[in-house]
Design an enzyme around this catalytic site. Structure first.
Site, PDB file in Angstrom:
ATOM      1  N   HIS A 145     -36.697 -14.016 -12.308  1.00  0.00           N
ATOM      2  CA  HIS A 145     -37.556 -14.265 -11.149  1.00  0.00           C
ATOM      3  C   HIS A 145     -38.974 -13.869 -11.508  1.00  0.00           C
ATOM      4  CE1 HIS A 145     -36.719  -9.991 -10.786  1.00  0.00           C
ATOM      5  NE2 HIS A 145     -37.652  -9.865  -9.861  1.00  0.00           N
ATOM      6  N   HIS A 189     -41.433 -11.647 -10.723  1.00  0.00           N
ATOM      7  CA  HIS A 189     -42.098 -10.380 -10.465  1.00  0.00           C
ATOM      8  C   HIS A 189     -42.658  -9.928 -11.807  1.00  0.00           C
ATOM      9  CE1 HIS A 189     -40.238  -8.701  -6.475  1.00  0.00           C
ATOM     10  NE2 HIS A 189     -41.506  -9.009  -6.303  1.00  0.00           N
ATOM     11  N   ASP A 241     -42.831  -7.218 -13.362  1.00  0.00           N
ATOM     12  CA  ASP A 241     -42.052  -6.372 -14.269  1.00  0.00           C
ATOM     13  C   ASP A 241     -40.967  -7.170 -14.993  1.00  0.00           C
ATOM     14  OD1 ASP A 241     -41.003  -6.477 -11.632  1.00  0.00           O
ATOM     15  OD2 ASP A 241     -39.766  -4.707 -11.954  1.00  0.00           O
ATOM     16  N   HIS A 242     -40.893  -8.469 -14.703  1.00  0.00           N
ATOM     17  CA  HIS A 242     -39.935  -9.333 -15.398  1.00  0.00           C
ATOM     18  C   HIS A 242     -40.606 -10.466 -16.173  1.00  0.00           C
ATOM     19  CE1 HIS A 242     -36.284  -7.711 -13.308  1.00  0.00           C
ATOM     20  NE2 HIS A 242     -37.261  -7.253 -12.536  1.00  0.00           N
ATOM     21  N   HIS A 279     -33.108 -11.448  -3.453  1.00  0.00           N
ATOM     22  CA  HIS A 279     -34.180 -10.511  -3.797  1.00  0.00           C
ATOM     23  C   HIS A 279     -35.433 -10.854  -3.000  1.00  0.00           C
ATOM     24  CE1 HIS A 279     -36.367  -7.639  -6.124  1.00  0.00           C
ATOM     25  NE2 HIS A 279     -37.052  -8.511  -6.826  1.00  0.00           N
ATOM     26  N   ASP A 334     -32.909  -8.940 -10.378  1.00  0.00           N
ATOM     27  CA  ASP A 334     -33.126  -8.049  -9.230  1.00  0.00           C
ATOM     28  C   ASP A 334     -32.418  -8.637  -8.020  1.00  0.00           C
ATOM     29  OD1 ASP A 334     -34.712  -6.619 -10.887  1.00  0.00           O
ATOM     30  OD2 ASP A 334     -36.533  -6.774  -9.678  1.00  0.00           O
ATOM     31  N   HIS A 366     -32.890  -1.456 -15.122  1.00  0.00           N
ATOM     32  CA  HIS A 366     -33.936  -1.623 -14.106  1.00  0.00           C
ATOM     33  C   HIS A 366     -33.905  -0.399 -13.189  1.00  0.00           C
ATOM     34  CE1 HIS A 366     -36.172  -3.345 -10.655  1.00  0.00           C
ATOM     35  NE2 HIS A 366     -36.669  -4.204 -11.515  1.00  0.00           N
TER      36      HIS A 366
HETATM   37 ZN   LIG Z   1     -38.112  -8.116  -8.662  1.00  0.00          ZN
END
Ligand SMILES: [Zn+2]
Length: 314
Positions: A97, A99, A101-102, A186, A209, A279
């Site tokens: 996805h 975000h 942090d990904h 999410h 997530d 995570h």
């Molecule tokens: Zn996320």
């Protein structure tokens, strides 16, 4: 001219390639070994804030000399190198996805891989607007790419072939692995995916997530390894203390993610063999020990539980 060459067609992006003639890849995997589903955790911390001991989300699955990277948090290229994975082995990238942090180092992984000798096509799989992100990234870096082609003799053009995913189901299959996606929950990020990798000898599921997800439980049925995101609820107050958006951040974590206890429930319901917690939120709180993570998940899952660590191979 070189910049105009970057767009090959509406989904393919030419980024140039290293023409380091005669450059040899170092032996990998070790002589006589073949990989049938090695999993290396590259980044095991949740959230985009850079940290000392846990990078943001990323993992790599290695099968027969081919690297399948799942998520591209901050530092993913460096983490691959630290794990001993030659960047030219990169073949597929899956983003669960959007975000940061990904995905923050999605483009950087390809660009820096190219500087390290990556010359073969990369297929990228993930939610929209992956195509636009890819195009804009390479436009943003066109000057560097053109300079290195002109100045360093990098000529052979690999392509980035983008595949936008909008629903669960089969994603791709090649000679090594079959990849299947499930829509997970999410909010407010839609769509968000979990991915399952079935190779000849091993099945690995990456949750992405999500809150506890029935779709993920179905996807992970009987898998050998489930890497599931987890937060440790008693540690959240300490994590958000002192940040100006504490109330919103706490609410976001609690409502968009999965407690370690629930990760255990999901693993048990899916009947997986091994649960890996990753995570992790909080990511670096010394007051939250490995044993505390394990105990939380253990309440609901009877199999082996591993607390994820960067560069840990499973
Ligand atoms: Zn996320």
């Amino acid at each position: 001219m070189l910049i105009s060459q970057m767009l090959v067609d509406r989904r393919r992006f030419l980024i140039g390639a290293a023409a380091i003639v005669g450059a040899a890849l170092w032996p990998w995997p070790a002589l006589g070994q073949r990989d049938n589903g090695r999993l290396i955790l590259l980044g095991t911390g949740g959230g985009p804030r850079p940290r000392k001991t846990r990078s943001a989300s990323a993992q790599v699955i290695l099968i027969n000399d081919t690297a399948y990277v799942v998520d591209c948090g901050d530092g993913v290229a460096r983490q691959l190198v630290s794990a001993g994975v030659p960047l030219p082995r990169l073949r597929h990238i899956f983003l669960t996805h959007h975000h940061s942090d990904h995905n923050a180092d999605y483009g950087n992984l390809i660009l820096l891989g190219w500087t390290a000798g990556l010359r073969t096509r990369v297929d990228a799989w993930g939610p929209p607007p992956l195509e636009k992100m890819t195009k804009l990234f390479f436009e943003m870096n066109a000057s560097d790419i053109a300079t290195r082609i002109a100045d360093e003799g990098r000529v052979t053009p690999p392509l980035v072939d983008v595949h936008e995913l909008s629903k669960g189901g089969p994603v791709m299959q090649d000679e090594n692995v079959k990849v299947t996606a499930a829509l997970v929950h999410h909010p407010p990020v839609v769509p968000a995916f979990g991915f399952r990798f079935d190779s000849r000898d091993r099945s690995i599921v990456i949750s992405g997530d999500t809150t506890p997800s029935d779709n993920l439980i179905k996807l992970a049925q009987g898998a050998d390894v489930l890497v599931h995101e987890a937060f440790y609820a008693p540690g959240i107050d300490r994590l958000v203390a002192g940040v100006p958006n504490a109330t919103s951040l706490k609410q976001s974590i609690m409502s968009h993610h999965t407690t370690a206890e629930d990760a255990g429930r999901v693993a048990q319901a899916a009947g997986v063999k091994t649960l890996v917690l990753s995570h992790l939120v909080p990511a670096e709180d010394p007051a939250v020990t490995d044993q505390m993570w394990i105990d939380a998940a253990r309440a609901h899952f009877g199999g082996p539980i591993i607390v994820g660590k960067d560069l840990l191979e499973i």
